[in-house]
Write an enzyme that holds these catalytic residues in place. Sequence first.
Site, short mmCIF file in Angstrom:
data_model
loop_
_atom_site.label_atom_id
_atom_site.label_comp_id
_atom_site.label_asym_id
_atom_site.label_seq_id
_atom_site.Cartn_x
_atom_site.Cartn_y
_atom_site.Cartn_z
N ASP A 1 -14.52 -11.05 -17.39
CA ASP A 1 -13.44 -12.03 -17.25
C ASP A 1 -12.79 -12.32 -18.60
O ASP A 1 -13.43 -12.21 -19.65
CB ASP A 1 -14.01 -13.32 -16.64
N ASN A 5 -8.44 -11.09 -5.99
CA ASN A 5 -7.46 -10.63 -6.99
C ASN A 5 -6.22 -9.98 -6.35
O ASN A 5 -5.18 -9.88 -6.99
CB ASN A 5 -8.09 -9.65 -7.99
C1 IPE Z 1 -13.69 -12.47 -11.29
O1 IPE Z 1 -12.75 -12.94 -12.18
C2 IPE Z 1 -13.28 -11.12 -10.80
C3 IPE Z 1 -13.33 -10.06 -11.78
C4 IPE Z 1 -13.82 -10.14 -12.97
C5 IPE Z 1 -12.81 -8.80 -11.33
P1 IPE Z 1 -11.60 -13.92 -11.70
O2 IPE Z 1 -10.79 -14.26 -12.90
O3 IPE Z 1 -10.87 -13.35 -10.55
O4 IPE Z 1 -12.44 -15.17 -11.19
P2 IPE Z 1 -12.04 -16.70 -11.11
O5 IPE Z 1 -10.70 -16.77 -10.47
O6 IPE Z 1 -12.03 -17.22 -12.51
O7 IPE Z 1 -13.12 -17.33 -10.30
C1 IPE Z 2 -10.55 -10.26 -15.66
O1 IPE Z 2 -9.66 -10.93 -16.46
C2 IPE Z 2 -9.95 -9.05 -15.01
C3 IPE Z 2 -9.66 -9.20 -13.59
C4 IPE Z 2 -9.96 -10.22 -12.85
C5 IPE Z 2 -8.99 -8.09 -12.94
P1 IPE Z 2 -8.65 -11.99 -15.90
O2 IPE Z 2 -7.38 -11.30 -15.59
O3 IPE Z 2 -9.24 -12.78 -14.79
O4 IPE Z 2 -8.44 -12.92 -17.17
P2 IPE Z 2 -8.27 -14.49 -17.21
O5 IPE Z 2 -9.43 -15.09 -16.49
O6 IPE Z 2 -6.97 -14.78 -16.54
O7 IPE Z 2 -8.27 -14.81 -18.65
MG MG Z 3 -10.26 -14.53 -14.73
#
Ligand code: IPE
Ligand code: IPE
Ligand code: MG
Length: 246
Positions: free
Chosen positions: A18, A66
């Site tokens: 993340d 996502n």
């Molecule tokens: C979890 O991250 C999913 C992945 C790392 C692919 P998210 O960014 O989607 O999770 P939330 O929204 O913070 O719970």
């Molecule tokens: C994780 O990074 C990757 C995916 C969930 C695909 P994020 O895109 O969730 O990054 P933040 O949480 O917005 O910083």
């Molecule tokens: Mg995230």
Amino acid sequence: MERLKKDKLPRHVAIIMDGNGRWAQKRLLNRVIGHEKGMDAVRRVVRNCREIGISYLTLYAFSNENWNRPSREVSALMILLERYLLKELPEMMENSVKLNAIGRIDLLPPSAQKTLQRCMKETENNNGMVLSLALSYGGRAEIIDGIHKIAGDIEKGRVKVEDITEELFSRYLYTDGMPDPDFLIRTSGEMRVSNFLLWQIAYAEIYVTDTLWPDFGEEDLINALIDFQKRERRFGLTGSQIANRR
Ligand code: IPE
Ligand code: IPE
Ligand code: MG
């Protein structure tokens, strides 16, 4: 790496990668640049885990939820996935990494599915490390898919209701054949599991670091593993029961 005890490594490491978006936003860049940098971090962690001797590495790359992100970000992630696979295939072969995918793979764009299938086929006989990418993955969806499958087998008379045990049901999950993760790492500081491997993390040790995923490197991985090695895993027993076992 010398700081790690070889006999106390987790067999299966799972990572919630993340913070790509925040990494980019901090630099006033487009979130997609964060995902590109995140891909470099994936490359590093796969290499490092293989070198350290981890047998199973599972990376949360794209959740069911996502899909609800802006469509431009979703398409960029799908393109990056294919680019990653094509670029990494030679190194996976060289390091004997077997690629696997968990999730509702049929929901991915056809071209990403094709590339994924091709890479899985080419790497199927590799036995150095199993790299599973969780794509279009949701823990609850996985349990529901497992229930559908087991219910189908019950209807066909292949399974009896009274035969359903934790062990049997596990075989209906996407992770059939894999040990449960013993170590779950999440980057970017959030203290939640976000629908990842809900069944399988029952007894996983959890480690959360504030490091954003694109910045996660070998040093961070080693620090996480050192932390793991200091933990006493009790599985519901008392501390002295565990001590007497040793
Ligand atoms: C979890 O991250 C999913 C992945 C790392 C692919 P998210 O960014 O989607 O999770 P939330 O929204 O913070 O719970
Ligand atoms: C994780 O990074 C990757 C995916 C969930 C695909 P994020 O895109 O969730 O990054 P933040 O949480 O917005 O910083
Ligand atoms: Mg995230």
